[in-house]
Each structure stands twice: as C-alpha cells, then as structure tokens.
Design an enzyme around this catalytic site. Structure first.
Site, PDB file in Angstrom:
ATOM      1  CB  CYS A   1      -3.409  14.958 -10.883  1.00 31.97           C
ATOM      2  SG  CYS A   1      -4.827  15.697 -11.710  1.00 31.97           S
TER       3      CYS A   1
ATOM      4  CB  CYS B   1      -7.274  16.394  -7.957  1.00 37.65           C
ATOM      5  SG  CYS B   1      -6.522  14.758  -8.216  1.00 37.65           S
TER       6      CYS B   1
ATOM      7  CB  CYS C   1      -5.509  12.071 -12.380  1.00 34.65           C
ATOM      8  SG  CYS C   1      -5.754  12.154 -10.585  1.00 34.65           S
TER       9      CYS C   1
ATOM     10  CB  CYS D   1      -9.645  14.171 -10.266  1.00 38.85           C
ATOM     11  SG  CYS D   1      -8.421  14.715 -11.483  1.00 38.85           S
TER      12      CYS D   1
ATOM     13  CG  ASP E   1      18.828  26.829  -7.468  1.00 37.85           C
ATOM     14  OD1 ASP E   1      19.627  25.880  -7.573  1.00 37.85           O
ATOM     15  OD2 ASP E   1      17.824  26.795  -6.727  1.00 37.85           O
TER      16      ASP E   1
END
Length: 412
Positions: free
Chosen positions: A201, A204, A217, A220, A338
């Site tokens: 999430c 949170c 979520c 939260c 990368d």
C-alpha cells in the site's frame, strides 16, 4: 486563460528566436530535431519562457511510465475538434523540449503536453494546466529513476492545491494515491496488466488485497475509487452509462485504455466522447511505433517496449506463433544502464515463436531467455536476423534507443 493576445515580452521574443535558430542549426548538422537544445537556449535567455508561452493556452499535461506519447497524440487529435492544438508530439518531454514545442504554436488554443514523470510538478507549476492525465507508474530506468512510490509522492505533493482537473487511472494504486491530494479528480477504469509495482500500500506500506479487478489495503482501508469512466471491451463507458465504440488503428488493449483516458480528458474541454473517439482513428502510428515497414522484401512491425509493464502489454498484441519475433535491447543513457529489469519480464509468453536477439545488450537478453527455456538465435544485427527469420511478417520489439537504431536502419 484570457489575457493580452501577445504575452511575450521583448526578452521572451528574443529567447524564442534564438532557440529556433539553434534548433535549425542542429537539424542542419544532422543532430536530430534540435528541439531540446533550442529549448535549453531559450530558457537560458528567459527562465520564465515556459510560463509565458502557456499563459494563453488551455493546457493538458500527460504523465505516466507507459503510454504518454500515444495518449498525448490521441488527446491532441480529439481536441482539434474544438480548436488548434500545439503539442510536443515527438516525445521531447522535459522542460526544454516542452518550451521548444510551445514556441512553435503561436495560434494554438490548446497545449497538449507529454511530461516526464520526474518533471510533472514543476511543469504543472509553470503552465497552470486545466487538466492533468495520469496513466500509470511502474519500474523504469532503474539507475536514474527514483523508485515508483517516491515518484508517486512527488506527484502527490506537487499536485496538492492544483486547480487542474486530474484524470487518473483508478486501477493503479500508485496513481490513485498520487492523485488523491487533488480537489477535482475524474477516475477512469483503464485497467492494469502489470501489477508487480503495487503489492504494498503506497499509503501505509500494508499488503494490498486484489480480488478480481478490485484492490484495497487490508490495514489502512485505502481502496480503489469508483470510476466514472471505464474501458469495457471495445467501448468506453461515460459517466452517464452510455457506451461509445472505440475506433483505433493502433493495436492492443493498452491503446484502448489510452483512448478511454483521452475521451475523459476531451470531455473536460467539452468535446463529446463520440467526436473524440472518431477523431482518434486518424492516428496510425506514434513516432514510428506500430508502423509496418518494408525491409529486405519483408514486412516488419516496429513495437516499442522499454520496461516490464510495456513488454507485457506488447506480448499481448503480437501475432500468434509461429510469427517470428526480433528482440533488441540497449542500455544507453536514455534507456537506463541497468538491465536487471529483464528478469521481471515473463518471456515464457514467447513460447512457440522463433526468436532472434540483437542490440548492445543481446547477451544479457540471451541469458534471460535461456533461463525462461526459450529457443532463440543471437544475431549481429537486424539484417542478419531478418535473413534468418522464417517467412511471414516479423514482429520487432525494442527498447528506447534500440528502437531509434531500428528506425534509422529501415529508413523510417
């Protein structure tokens, strides 16, 4: 947005003229379009030039990791129904390129601007947009881009207090979290095929639950908002529940999603969905993407895929096996140096396709395909790969600079 019909001060006019001259010199020297160097010179001479150029325009900003350039083109086509448009249609999406594009559109009513994710907050401050479209956030250019949650936080802070209507993808938790600081959000159910950047999430850090197309979520309560626009098969559903057919020459589900978001943006400017979607049919290719070109007496379709989310969408639109596929990967500055992202792409989706591998980092890609149990041939260049490919149209998938190399080779 009303104001004096010529907002440019003498200094700004000088900056525009100098920028155009430098851009023309760069083009004449064969160094590309010159838009970035021209914009840089112009901004040096007048640091407020972008704000001045935007002040007589109704501006739309488009930002995302995937789909920015195509969606910018679709919105520009739709808004041309309501007046002249200036746009950075070739994808020079940082402040210098944007300034250069707007300097060329003195008669425009609308500015439709693609913006690199990291520059969105600053460009929004300068251009006072009427609308901002946010499509997705996913891993890209791992060596230079902040991780996705940090980008979402930049957006969230940068857009707080903005008067713009934010048109945002309800299916991407990072985009929803970023857009939730805005007072006026139009949610679009555009879908999200690549979910691996949104399992925790953004609010949170809890684990996201993803039943079906929904998400929330469990810790939260942060959850998917109710969309007012939605992509449904080959139609866009508007806020009144009417279904409008999508007319596109561009392939794939991702482009239908881009069209749904573009229709929602067009509606902010009073262009009805039917008109907007019909006009989008004009777009056949976007900066060479999706073009079918003739090369060595073969048809090649050129497809750009520059991060795991883009590769996943691209695999879903290529012709079925045994269509030959050429893959080309570079890792130059503009790509990100990368290549570890190759391990996030599910190459088992190519099973059954004859695969040919080219590009600066063909050996990195070869190792990845080996682990995915794919049969492939490593080739020196495009010419060799095309000669070895079995008959039929060839799908060519490349990341950013590899795509530019291909376009130069095929004369596109």
């Amino acid at each position: 947005m009303a104001g004096n019909s010529d907002p440019l001060t003498p200094r700004a006019k000088l900056a525009v003229t100098a920028g155009k001259a430098v851009a023309a010199a760069s083009r004449a020297a064969g160094r590309g379009s010159g838009s970035v160097i021209g914009g840089r010179v112009a901004l040096k001479l007048d640091p407020d030039l972008l704000a001045r150029l935007a002040q007589n325009l109704d501006v739309v900003l488009v930002s995302a990791t995937n789909g920015k350039t195509t969606t910018t083109r679709l919105i520009a086509e739709a808004l041309r129904a309501a007046g002249p448009v200036v746009s950075n249609a070739l994808g020079a999406n940082m402040p210098a390129g944007i300034t250069s594009a707007l300097a060329g559109g003195s008669d425009a009513k609308f500015g439709v601007i693609e913006v690199d994710e990291k520059y969105l907050a600053g460009v929004a401050r300068d251009t006072d947009p009427k609308c901002i479209a946010l499509l997705n956030l996913s891993r890209d250019q791992l060596d230079r881009a902040a991780e996705t949650r940090m980008l979402a936080e930049n957006w969230r802070e940068g857009l707080a207090g903005s008067k713009a209507v934010v048109v945002a993808n309800a299916d991407d938790p990072l985009v929803v979290w970023a857009a939730s600081s805005s007072a006026n959000v139009v949610w679009v159910a555009a879908g999200q095929m690549w979910k691996d950047d949104a399992w925790s999430c953004p609010s949170c850090g809890g684990v996201m639950q993803r039943p079906g197309d929904d998400w929330y979520c469990g810790e939260c309560g942060f959850r998917r908002p109710t969309p007012s626009w939605a992509l449904s098969g080959d139609h866009v559903l508007d806020p009144h529940g009417s279904a409008w057919p999508i007319h596109l020459q561009l392939p794939g589900r991702a482009n239908k999603a881009n069209a749904a978001s573009s229709a929602a943006v067009a509606a902010v400017f009073g262009v009805p969905p039917q008109v907007a979607l019909e006009r989008m049919y004009q777009v056949q290719a976007v900066a060479g993407r999706y073009d079918v070109v003739q090369f060595q007496d073969r048809d090649l379709r050129l497809l750009l895929a520059k991060n795991p989310a883009g590769w996943l969408e691209t695999f879903s639109l290529i012709d079925p096996p045994p269509t030959p596929v050429i893959l080309s990967v570079n890792a130059r500055g503009a790509d990100g140096t990368d290549t570890s992202w190759l391990w996030d792409v599910d190459y088992t989706r190519l099973t059954g396709h004859p695969i040919f591998v080219i590009g600066d980092r063909k050996l990195d890609l070869a190792v990845r395909l080996e682990v995915a149990n794919q049969s492939f041939q490593v080739c020196d260049n495009l010419d060799q790969a095309v000669q070895l490919a079995p008959p039929g149209r060839i799908e060519v998938i490349a990341n950013y600079t590899a795509f530019q190399d291909l376009r130069r080779r095929v004369g596109n």
